[in-house]
Design a protein around this motif. Sequence first.
Motif, PDB file in Angstrom:
ATOM      1  N   MET A   1     -28.817   1.676  -6.727  1.00 60.62           N
ATOM      2  CA  MET A   1     -27.396   1.848  -6.920  1.00 60.62           C
ATOM      3  C   MET A   1     -26.786   0.464  -7.192  1.00 60.62           C
ATOM      4  SD  MET A   1     -24.647   3.845  -4.468  1.00 60.62           S
ATOM      5  CE  MET A   1     -25.806   5.099  -4.005  1.00 60.62           C
ATOM      6  N   SER A   2     -25.899   0.360  -8.151  1.00 59.43           N
ATOM      7  CA  SER A   2     -25.291  -0.929  -8.482  1.00 59.43           C
ATOM      8  C   SER A   2     -24.024  -1.162  -7.659  1.00 59.43           C
ATOM      9  CB  SER A   2     -24.958  -0.984  -9.970  1.00 59.43           C
ATOM     10  OG  SER A   2     -23.980  -0.008 -10.279  1.00 59.43           O
ATOM     11  N   ASP A   3     -23.644  -2.410  -7.532  1.00 55.43           N
ATOM     12  CA  ASP A   3     -22.420  -2.761  -6.805  1.00 55.43           C
ATOM     13  C   ASP A   3     -21.200  -2.343  -7.619  1.00 55.43           C
ATOM     14  OD1 ASP A   3     -23.779  -3.887  -4.689  1.00 55.43           O
ATOM     15  OD2 ASP A   3     -23.671  -5.931  -5.489  1.00 55.43           O
ATOM     16  N   PRO A   4     -20.096  -2.025  -6.931  1.00 53.03           N
ATOM     17  CA  PRO A   4     -18.866  -1.692  -7.654  1.00 53.03           C
ATOM     18  C   PRO A   4     -18.396  -2.893  -8.487  1.00 53.03           C
ATOM     19  CG  PRO A   4     -18.696  -1.107  -5.333  1.00 53.03           C
ATOM     20  CD  PRO A   4     -19.960  -1.895  -5.492  1.00 53.03           C
ATOM     21  N   THR A   5     -17.725  -2.596  -9.589  1.00 52.18           N
ATOM     22  CA  THR A   5     -17.193  -3.661 -10.436  1.00 52.18           C
ATOM     23  C   THR A   5     -15.885  -4.185  -9.845  1.00 52.18           C
ATOM     24  OG1 THR A   5     -15.834  -2.207 -11.808  1.00 52.18           O
ATOM     25  CG2 THR A   5     -18.156  -2.528 -12.478  1.00 52.18           C
ATOM     26  N   GLU A   6     -15.468  -5.327 -10.310  1.00 49.91           N
ATOM     27  CA  GLU A   6     -14.192  -5.904  -9.856  1.00 49.91           C
ATOM     28  C   GLU A   6     -13.033  -4.979 -10.219  1.00 49.91           C
ATOM     29  OE1 GLU A   6     -12.018  -8.345  -7.641  1.00 49.91           O
ATOM     30  OE2 GLU A   6     -14.191  -8.530  -7.896  1.00 49.91           O
ATOM     31  N   ASP A   7     -13.076  -4.381 -11.397  1.00 45.52           N
ATOM     32  CA  ASP A   7     -12.022  -3.443 -11.804  1.00 45.52           C
ATOM     33  C   ASP A   7     -11.961  -2.234 -10.863  1.00 45.52           C
ATOM     34  OD1 ASP A   7     -11.287  -5.043 -13.927  1.00 45.52           O
ATOM     35  OD2 ASP A   7     -12.356  -3.850 -15.441  1.00 45.52           O
ATOM     36  N   GLN A   8     -13.127  -1.737 -10.456  1.00 43.40           N
ATOM     37  CA  GLN A   8     -13.161  -0.604  -9.525  1.00 43.40           C
ATOM     38  C   GLN A   8     -12.575  -0.998  -8.165  1.00 43.40           C
ATOM     39  OE1 GLN A   8     -17.377   0.101  -9.901  1.00 43.40           O
ATOM     40  NE2 GLN A   8     -17.031   2.022 -11.040  1.00 43.40           N
ATOM     41  N   LEU A   9     -12.906  -2.193  -7.694  1.00 42.98           N
ATOM     42  CA  LEU A   9     -12.367  -2.665  -6.414  1.00 42.98           C
ATOM     43  C   LEU A   9     -10.846  -2.783  -6.474  1.00 42.98           C
ATOM     44  CD1 LEU A   9     -14.998  -5.406  -5.524  1.00 42.98           C
ATOM     45  CD2 LEU A   9     -14.816  -3.105  -4.558  1.00 42.98           C
ATOM     46  N   VAL A  10     -10.334  -3.322  -7.566  1.00 42.48           N
ATOM     47  CA  VAL A  10      -8.882  -3.466  -7.731  1.00 42.48           C
ATOM     48  C   VAL A  10      -8.222  -2.086  -7.789  1.00 42.48           C
ATOM     49  CG1 VAL A  10      -7.071  -4.243  -9.321  1.00 42.48           C
ATOM     50  CG2 VAL A  10      -8.998  -5.751  -8.779  1.00 42.48           C
ATOM     51  N   ALA A  11      -8.801  -1.172  -8.559  1.00 43.50           N
ATOM     52  CA  ALA A  11      -8.231   0.169  -8.694  1.00 43.50           C
ATOM     53  C   ALA A  11      -8.204   0.893  -7.348  1.00 43.50           C
ATOM     54  CB  ALA A  11      -9.021   0.980  -9.719  1.00 43.50           C
ATOM     55  N   LEU A  12      -9.293   0.790  -6.588  1.00 43.20           N
ATOM     56  CA  LEU A  12      -9.344   1.431  -5.273  1.00 43.20           C
ATOM     57  C   LEU A  12      -8.321   0.797  -4.336  1.00 43.20           C
ATOM     58  CD1 LEU A  12     -10.698   3.468  -3.365  1.00 43.20           C
ATOM     59  CD2 LEU A  12     -12.326   1.661  -2.768  1.00 43.20           C
ATOM     60  N   GLY A  13      -8.259  -0.523  -4.323  1.00 44.85           N
ATOM     61  CA  GLY A  13      -7.291  -1.219  -3.470  1.00 44.85           C
ATOM     62  C   GLY A  13      -5.866  -0.820  -3.784  1.00 44.85           C
ATOM     63  N   THR A  14      -5.538  -0.740  -5.051  1.00 43.02           N
ATOM     64  CA  THR A  14      -4.194  -0.345  -5.474  1.00 43.02           C
ATOM     65  C   THR A  14      -3.884   1.085  -5.030  1.00 43.02           C
ATOM     66  OG1 THR A  14      -4.310  -1.834  -7.369  1.00 43.02           O
ATOM     67  CG2 THR A  14      -2.668  -0.074  -7.483  1.00 43.02           C
ATOM     68  N   ALA A  15      -4.832   1.970  -5.219  1.00 44.20           N
ATOM     69  CA  ALA A  15      -4.630   3.369  -4.809  1.00 44.20           C
ATOM     70  C   ALA A  15      -4.436   3.476  -3.302  1.00 44.20           C
ATOM     71  CB  ALA A  15      -5.808   4.225  -5.265  1.00 44.20           C
ATOM     72  N   PHE A  16      -5.256   2.774  -2.526  1.00 42.80           N
ATOM     73  CA  PHE A  16      -5.120   2.825  -1.064  1.00 42.80           C
ATOM     74  C   PHE A  16      -3.805   2.210  -0.597  1.00 42.80           C
ATOM     75  CE2 PHE A  16      -9.889   3.205   0.127  1.00 42.80           C
ATOM     76  CZ  PHE A  16      -9.789   4.590   0.111  1.00 42.80           C
ATOM     77  N   GLU A  17      -3.406   1.105  -1.205  1.00 38.61           N
ATOM     78  CA  GLU A  17      -2.136   0.481  -0.827  1.00 38.61           C
ATOM     79  C   GLU A  17      -0.960   1.411  -1.112  1.00 38.61           C
ATOM     80  OE1 GLU A  17      -2.143  -3.268  -2.874  1.00 38.61           O
ATOM     81  OE2 GLU A  17      -3.874  -3.975  -1.713  1.00 38.61           O
ATOM     82  N   THR A  18      -1.003   2.077  -2.265  1.00 36.95           N
ATOM     83  CA  THR A  18       0.056   3.025  -2.614  1.00 36.95           C
ATOM     84  C   THR A  18       0.057   4.197  -1.642  1.00 36.95           C
ATOM     85  OG1 THR A  18      -0.106   2.390  -4.929  1.00 36.95           O
ATOM     86  CG2 THR A  18       0.966   4.496  -4.458  1.00 36.95           C
ATOM     87  N   PHE A  19      -1.124   4.717  -1.335  1.00 39.49           N
ATOM     88  CA  PHE A  19      -1.219   5.823  -0.375  1.00 39.49           C
ATOM     89  C   PHE A  19      -0.667   5.405   0.980  1.00 39.49           C
ATOM     90  CE2 PHE A  19      -3.454   7.966   3.060  1.00 39.49           C
ATOM     91  CZ  PHE A  19      -3.109   9.277   2.796  1.00 39.49           C
ATOM     92  N   ALA A  20      -1.065   4.224   1.463  1.00 38.67           N
ATOM     93  CA  ALA A  20      -0.595   3.744   2.773  1.00 38.67           C
ATOM     94  C   ALA A  20       0.920   3.573   2.769  1.00 38.67           C
ATOM     95  CB  ALA A  20      -1.287   2.434   3.129  1.00 38.67           C
ATOM     96  N   ARG A  21       1.458   3.050   1.692  1.00 32.22           N
ATOM     97  CA  ARG A  21       2.908   2.851   1.599  1.00 32.22           C
ATOM     98  C   ARG A  21       3.624   4.199   1.650  1.00 32.22           C
ATOM     99  NH1 ARG A  21       2.488  -0.667  -1.972  1.00 32.22           N
ATOM    100  NH2 ARG A  21       2.507   0.673  -3.798  1.00 32.22           N
ATOM    101  N   ARG A  22       3.118   5.172   0.929  1.00 31.76           N
ATOM    102  CA  ARG A  22       3.731   6.509   0.942  1.00 31.76           C
ATOM    103  C   ARG A  22       3.639   7.135   2.329  1.00 31.76           C
ATOM    104  NH1 ARG A  22       1.835   9.123  -4.799  1.00 31.76           N
ATOM    105  NH2 ARG A  22       3.163   7.804  -6.073  1.00 31.76           N
ATOM    106  N   TYR A  23       2.490   6.966   2.986  1.00 32.11           N
ATOM    107  CA  TYR A  23       2.328   7.519   4.326  1.00 32.11           C
ATOM    108  C   TYR A  23       3.320   6.865   5.284  1.00 32.11           C
ATOM    109  CZ  TYR A  23       0.591   8.119   9.005  1.00 32.11           C
ATOM    110  OH  TYR A  23       0.514   8.375  10.339  1.00 32.11           O
ATOM    111  N   LYS A  24       3.435   5.537   5.214  1.00 28.97           N
ATOM    112  CA  LYS A  24       4.363   4.837   6.106  1.00 28.97           C
ATOM    113  C   LYS A  24       5.799   5.238   5.818  1.00 28.97           C
ATOM    114  CE  LYS A  24       1.435   0.949   7.194  1.00 28.97           C
ATOM    115  NZ  LYS A  24       1.214  -0.482   7.143  1.00 28.97           N
ATOM    116  N   LEU A  25       6.129   5.441   4.544  1.00 29.70           N
ATOM    117  CA  LEU A  25       7.476   5.877   4.212  1.00 29.70           C
ATOM    118  C   LEU A  25       7.746   7.270   4.765  1.00 29.70           C
ATOM    119  CD1 LEU A  25       7.862   4.605   0.545  1.00 29.70           C
ATOM    120  CD2 LEU A  25       9.024   3.740   2.591  1.00 29.70           C
ATOM    121  N   ALA A  26       6.764   8.159   4.676  1.00 30.29           N
ATOM    122  CA  ALA A  26       6.932   9.505   5.230  1.00 30.29           C
ATOM    123  C   ALA A  26       7.144   9.429   6.733  1.00 30.29           C
ATOM    124  CB  ALA A  26       5.716  10.373   4.910  1.00 30.29           C
ATOM    125  N   ASP A  27       6.411   8.554   7.397  1.00 35.18           N
ATOM    126  CA  ASP A  27       6.553   8.382   8.845  1.00 35.18           C
ATOM    127  C   ASP A  27       7.906   7.765   9.176  1.00 35.18           C
ATOM    128  OD1 ASP A  27       5.394   8.798  11.380  1.00 35.18           O
ATOM    129  OD2 ASP A  27       4.862   6.670  11.524  1.00 35.18           O
TER     130      ASP A  27
END
Length: 143
Positions: free
Chosen positions: A1-27
Amino acid sequence: MSDPTEDQLVALGTAFETFARRYKLADALRSERPLAELDKAVLQYIADHAGCGPTDVARFLGVPTTTLSSATDRLVKRGFLKRERIEADRRAVALTLSEAGAAYAQAQRETYRRMYMLMLSRLSPDERDRFIAMITKIVYNDS
């Protein structure tokens, strides 16, 4: 299995940050001051295990008992948690939710449910099953 690419890491980080922000806003939309994440986890555990001891909660959450003690102090002060001495062993403490604590825990579960519904409703049934399988693999992979 190959390591994730830098673009994949950035995309995942952005998605998680957005999700966390939405969750915190809902709370944050709740009428009362939000609880710390640890305090929410303590409430949920006690909601499911009424009468448990502090050591049980600390062990389940993987936190030191001193950290749990601080969390239970905060929850008692807010009127969400009750500590009761056990008659058979006066040194032991049983933790239960107050009426306000039970209502907060239930409201929190409903908030989570709405978030999960929003997330999954954007996916097809097959995508939902695959997404849940992938998240489960990530969360429970012990390697």
